[in-house]
Write a protein that holds these residues in place. Structure first.
Motif, PDB file in Angstrom:
ATOM      1  N   UNK A 116       0.819  -1.224   0.000  1.00 41.00           N
ATOM      2  CA  UNK A 116       0.000   0.000   0.000  1.00 41.00           C
ATOM      3  C   UNK A 116       0.843   1.260   0.000  1.00 41.00           C
ATOM      4  N   UNK A 117       2.140   1.151   0.312  1.00 39.63           N
ATOM      5  CA  UNK A 117       2.999   2.336   0.332  1.00 39.63           C
ATOM      6  C   UNK A 117       3.529   2.696  -1.056  1.00 39.63           C
ATOM      7  N   UNK A 118       3.312   1.829  -2.034  1.00 40.36           N
ATOM      8  CA  UNK A 118       3.788   2.107  -3.389  1.00 40.36           C
ATOM      9  C   UNK A 118       3.059   3.312  -3.964  1.00 40.36           C
ATOM     10  N   UNK A 119       3.780   4.154  -4.661  1.00 43.04           N
ATOM     11  CA  UNK A 119       3.216   5.357  -5.256  1.00 43.04           C
ATOM     12  C   UNK A 119       3.189   5.235  -6.771  1.00 43.04           C
ATOM     13  N   UNK A 120       2.134   5.770  -7.369  1.00 40.91           N
ATOM     14  CA  UNK A 120       1.946   5.694  -8.806  1.00 40.91           C
ATOM     15  C   UNK A 120       2.310   7.036  -9.433  1.00 40.91           C
ATOM     16  N   UNK A 121       3.156   7.011 -10.472  1.00 48.90           N
ATOM     17  CA  UNK A 121       3.608   8.234 -11.110  1.00 48.90           C
ATOM     18  C   UNK A 121       3.449   8.153 -12.628  1.00 48.90           C
ATOM     19  N   UNK A 122       3.250   9.300 -13.225  1.00 41.30           N
ATOM     20  CA  UNK A 122       3.327   9.411 -14.680  1.00 41.30           C
ATOM     21  C   UNK A 122       4.720   9.941 -15.003  1.00 41.30           C
ATOM     22  N   UNK A 157       2.776   4.093 -16.935  1.00 41.66           N
ATOM     23  CA  UNK A 157       2.844   4.520 -15.541  1.00 41.66           C
ATOM     24  C   UNK A 157       4.061   3.896 -14.861  1.00 41.66           C
ATOM     25  N   UNK A 158       4.463   4.479 -13.746  1.00 42.02           N
ATOM     26  CA  UNK A 158       5.566   3.964 -12.947  1.00 42.02           C
ATOM     27  C   UNK A 158       5.103   3.755 -11.505  1.00 42.02           C
ATOM     28  N   UNK A 159       5.620   2.681 -10.880  1.00 41.12           N
ATOM     29  CA  UNK A 159       5.341   2.423  -9.467  1.00 41.12           C
ATOM     30  C   UNK A 159       6.644   2.573  -8.692  1.00 41.12           C
ATOM     31  N   UNK A 160       6.647   3.456  -7.697  1.00 44.15           N
ATOM     32  CA  UNK A 160       7.834   3.699  -6.886  1.00 44.15           C
ATOM     33  C   UNK A 160       7.610   3.143  -5.479  1.00 44.15           C
ATOM     34  N   UNK A 161       8.580   2.379  -4.994  1.00 41.21           N
ATOM     35  CA  UNK A 161       8.479   1.780  -3.661  1.00 41.21           C
ATOM     36  C   UNK A 161       9.713   2.141  -2.849  1.00 41.21           C
ATOM     37  N   UNK A 162       9.521   2.758  -1.699  1.00 38.85           N
ATOM     38  CA  UNK A 162      10.609   3.051  -0.772  1.00 38.85           C
ATOM     39  C   UNK A 162      10.689   1.925   0.247  1.00 38.85           C
ATOM     40  N   UNK A 163      11.792   1.201   0.248  1.00 38.29           N
ATOM     41  CA  UNK A 163      11.944   0.036   1.129  1.00 38.29           C
ATOM     42  C   UNK A 163      12.106   0.485   2.576  1.00 38.29           C
ATOM     43  N   UNK A 164      11.359  -0.119   3.468  1.00 32.22           N
ATOM     44  CA  UNK A 164      11.360   0.239   4.886  1.00 32.22           C
ATOM     45  C   UNK A 164      12.620  -0.280   5.578  1.00 32.22           C
ATOM     46  N   UNK A 165      13.258   0.584   6.348  1.00 32.87           N
ATOM     47  CA  UNK A 165      14.341   0.211   7.270  1.00 32.87           C
ATOM     48  C   UNK A 165      15.522  -0.477   6.599  1.00 32.87           C
TER      49      UNK A 165
END
Length: 269
Positions: free
Chosen positions: A14-20, A34-42
């Protein structure tokens, strides 16, 4: 994320962000990308990152045929890289594996090819790195396709390109304008090329069948941008408008085209 002490930290989907992507501002014809960006936790040095990706092809690029290639990791720490390809036993597949031969297992109606590469480590020897770079130019470690000949590939591409080569009034009018006063086919072709090459801006996103099927010549002319096959389609349509026939030649520009698993034609016209 696996910590050195065994703790597991999961990054929620659910933390993934959708970008154009920024290119859409310049090329709205690619608005479905579209692009999906995921910031890995910890994530910290010494942690082990585990991830899984699934690619689903909803629309076949070449109905009735498929192709695939894979290159095993090089120069990084990987405990195991395993590749398994499961195909119908009755389907003829052209397979090229120059460095590693697969284990082959057959069931009643399936044939399964398996490769396993273990304990890959970084190679910091510059001379070995040089040799490895030369080896990488030879192409992927595994390549396969159900296409049986270049003729079959050409027929597939001809269908993708055919309807996009239509010469409408806008294309014909522009071609006539550019070639006015030219006395020979060579001069006409030169003038048309000199228009398309610098004036149609290059924009490319490899996505789905759009990697292979060009946009219509009239759309490319109106938009003023396109990728290599779009520019060719416009150029070829303008040539056709002036009674000059041309044909596309598909060449892989990122590596030596002789790597292919299909025997190249003895001559190209």
């Amino acid at each position: 994320m696996r910590k050195p002490d065994g703790q597991v930290v999961v990054t929620p989907e659910s933390t993934a962000q959708d970008f154009a992507p920024d290119v859409l501002k310049e090329a709205p014809m690619y608005s479905d990308y579209r692009q999906r960006h995921i910031s890995v936790v910890a994530l910290r040095p010494g942690d082990t990152l585990e991830y899984r990706t699934v690619t689903r092809t909803l629309t076949p690029l070449a109905p009735g045929n498929f192709w695939y290639e894979h290159t095993f990791p090089k120069g990084i720490v990987v405990h195991e890289d395993r590749l398994e390809i499961d195909v119908p036993k009755s389907r003829e597949v052209k397979l090229k594996t120059p460095k590693r031969q697969p284990e082959i297992h057959e069931t009643a109606d399936r044939r399964i090819y398996t490769w396993s590469v273990n304990d890959i480590e970084p190679d910091r020897d510059k001379e070995k790195d040089k040799d490895r770079d030369e080896d990488e130019d030879a192409g992927p470690d595994v390549q396969l396709t159900t296409f049986t000949s270049w003729q079959q590939v050409a027929q597939w591409y001809a269908k993708l390109q055919g309807e996009r080569m239509t010469v409408d009034d806008s294309v014909r009018k522009k071609a006539d304008e550019l070639t006015k006063g030219a006395d020979t086919p060579t001069e006409k072709a030169r003038r048309l090329y000199d228009f398309v090459a610098p004036n149609i801006r290059y924009v490319s996103i490899s996505l789905g069948v759009g990697r292979y099927q060009p946009h219509s010549a009239s759309d490319v002319l109106q938009n003023g941008y396109g990728d290599c096959k779009d520019k060719h389609t416009l150029f070829s349509a303008m040539l056709r408008a002036e009674g000059i026939q041309s044909y596309p030649v598909l060449i892989n520009s990122s590596r030596n085209w002789m790597w292919t698993f299909l025997r190249p034609p003895s001559s190209i016209t």
